[in-house]
Design a protein around this motif. Structure first.
Motif, short mmCIF file in Angstrom:
data_model
loop_
_atom_site.label_atom_id
_atom_site.label_comp_id
_atom_site.label_asym_id
_atom_site.label_seq_id
_atom_site.Cartn_x
_atom_site.Cartn_y
_atom_site.Cartn_z
N ALA A 122 0.82 -1.21 0.00
CA ALA A 122 0.00 0.00 0.00
C ALA A 122 0.85 1.26 0.00
O ALA A 122 0.36 2.34 -0.36
N TYR A 123 2.11 1.15 0.39
CA TYR A 123 2.98 2.32 0.50
C TYR A 123 3.86 2.53 -0.72
O TYR A 123 4.34 3.64 -0.94
N THR A 124 4.11 1.49 -1.50
CA THR A 124 5.09 1.57 -2.59
C THR A 124 4.43 1.61 -3.97
O THR A 124 5.10 1.35 -4.96
N GLY A 125 3.17 1.96 -4.03
CA GLY A 125 2.45 1.96 -5.31
C GLY A 125 3.06 2.87 -6.34
O GLY A 125 3.00 2.60 -7.56
N CYS A 126 3.66 4.00 -5.92
CA CYS A 126 4.21 4.95 -6.89
C CYS A 126 5.42 4.39 -7.63
O CYS A 126 5.82 4.93 -8.68
N LEU A 127 6.01 3.31 -7.13
CA LEU A 127 7.17 2.71 -7.79
C LEU A 127 6.79 1.70 -8.85
O LEU A 127 7.64 1.29 -9.65
N GLU A 128 5.54 1.25 -8.86
CA GLU A 128 5.02 0.31 -9.87
C GLU A 128 5.95 -0.90 -10.01
O GLU A 128 6.41 -1.24 -11.10
N LEU A 129 6.21 -1.57 -8.90
CA LEU A 129 7.12 -2.70 -8.90
C LEU A 129 6.37 -3.99 -9.19
O LEU A 129 5.29 -4.22 -8.68
N ASP A 130 6.98 -4.83 -10.02
CA ASP A 130 6.40 -6.14 -10.31
C ASP A 130 6.98 -7.16 -9.34
O ASP A 130 8.17 -7.16 -9.05
N GLY A 131 6.13 -8.06 -8.86
CA GLY A 131 6.61 -9.13 -7.99
C GLY A 131 6.51 -8.77 -6.53
O GLY A 131 6.27 -7.65 -6.16
#
Length: 256
Positions: free
Chosen positions: A247-256
């Motif tokens: 919920a906190y790292t959504g701006c990074l658009e990380l896969d996995g």
């Protein structure tokens, strides 16, 4: 002869004109010119980091830190291998974010809540925390000096806000993870992964990523490969937080 005597006197001076008084306006104009030039130089120096930040929008640009430049000047050299955010194990930026700046995706370069606490502690005479966000740390790494001071913090804040306004969050994180110091002469997560764990940043485990993140505040004294009990305890805490950081790292658009 009378005519010669008249001519030899030269041209008559104009009444009311004195040589001493003529220099005052010139001095005033000269002083104003120097003031304008100095103000122009200061403006250029102040705006130069903004221009360099805007230049970092180009993906091919690979910034270096002031510490890296200092190592080159001292003929020490350094290790750094640039990797994009997509070439890192997703758990790595998550771990760094949970360790360094949990509100990274939500603030605008400065965490006002943390900053308020620091100011209040300083006014009360208590020991203060850093309250540095990742943009503030990146500004320090790229343009400023490492020693802590309120002067440096005051310079960091406007530049961090400008950086957050100009660069996407992913780009800020990518640059930060490629210039951050992780040991003597070791900069960036790829060089650190190879040095400490013998593998690329793309293949780091959750534990290894957490250990690297735990090293960041004090790379001179913390070793991610064989850290002390305090470092290992912190790494375990970071690892737990990273597993619940979606919920906190959504701006990074990380896969996995």
């Amino acid at each position: 002869m009378a005519e010669d005597r008249v001519l030899s006197r030269g041209p008559k001076a104009k009444p009311g004109r004195r040589k001493g008084k003529a220099t005052a306006p010139r001095r005033g104009k000269r002083g104003r010119r120097w003031f304008v030039r100095a103000a122009l130089v200061l403006a250029i120096i102040a705006l130069l980091p903004i221009g360099l930040i805007a230049l970092a929008l180009v993906p091919q640009i690979r910034p270096v830190s002031t510490l890296m430049i200092a190592d080159l000047i001292a003929l020490k050299g350094y290790e750094r291998q640039w990797v994009s955010l997509d070439e890192m194990a997703p758990v790595l930026p998550r771990s760094v974010m949970m360790s360094e700046d949990g509100q990274f995706c939500r603030h605008y370069g400065v965490d006002l809540g943390e900053l308020k606490v620091v100011v209040e502690d300083a006014l009360d005479g208590e020991k203060t925390r850093g309250a540095s966000t990742i943009p503030m740390q990146l500004v320090k790494n790229l343009f400023l000096w490492p020693s802590r001071s309120f002067v440096r913090k005051g310079i960091e804040i406007p530049y961090a806000v400008a950086m957050d306004a100009i660069l996407p969050k992913r780009r800020i994180m990518e640059i930060y993870l490629n210039v951050v110091e992780l040991g003597e002469g070791i900069y960036g997560v790829e060089a650190a992964s190879q040095h400490y764990f013998g593998r690329s940043a793309a293949k780091l485990s959750a534990e290894q990523a957490a250990r690297l993140a735990a090293t960041l505040p004090n790379p001179a004294e913390r070793n991610p490969e064989a850290g002390g009990p305090g470092t290992r305890k912190l790494a375990r805490l970071i690892q737990r937080r990273a597993t619940r950081s979606g919920a906190y790292t959504g701006c990074l658009e990380l896969d996995g």
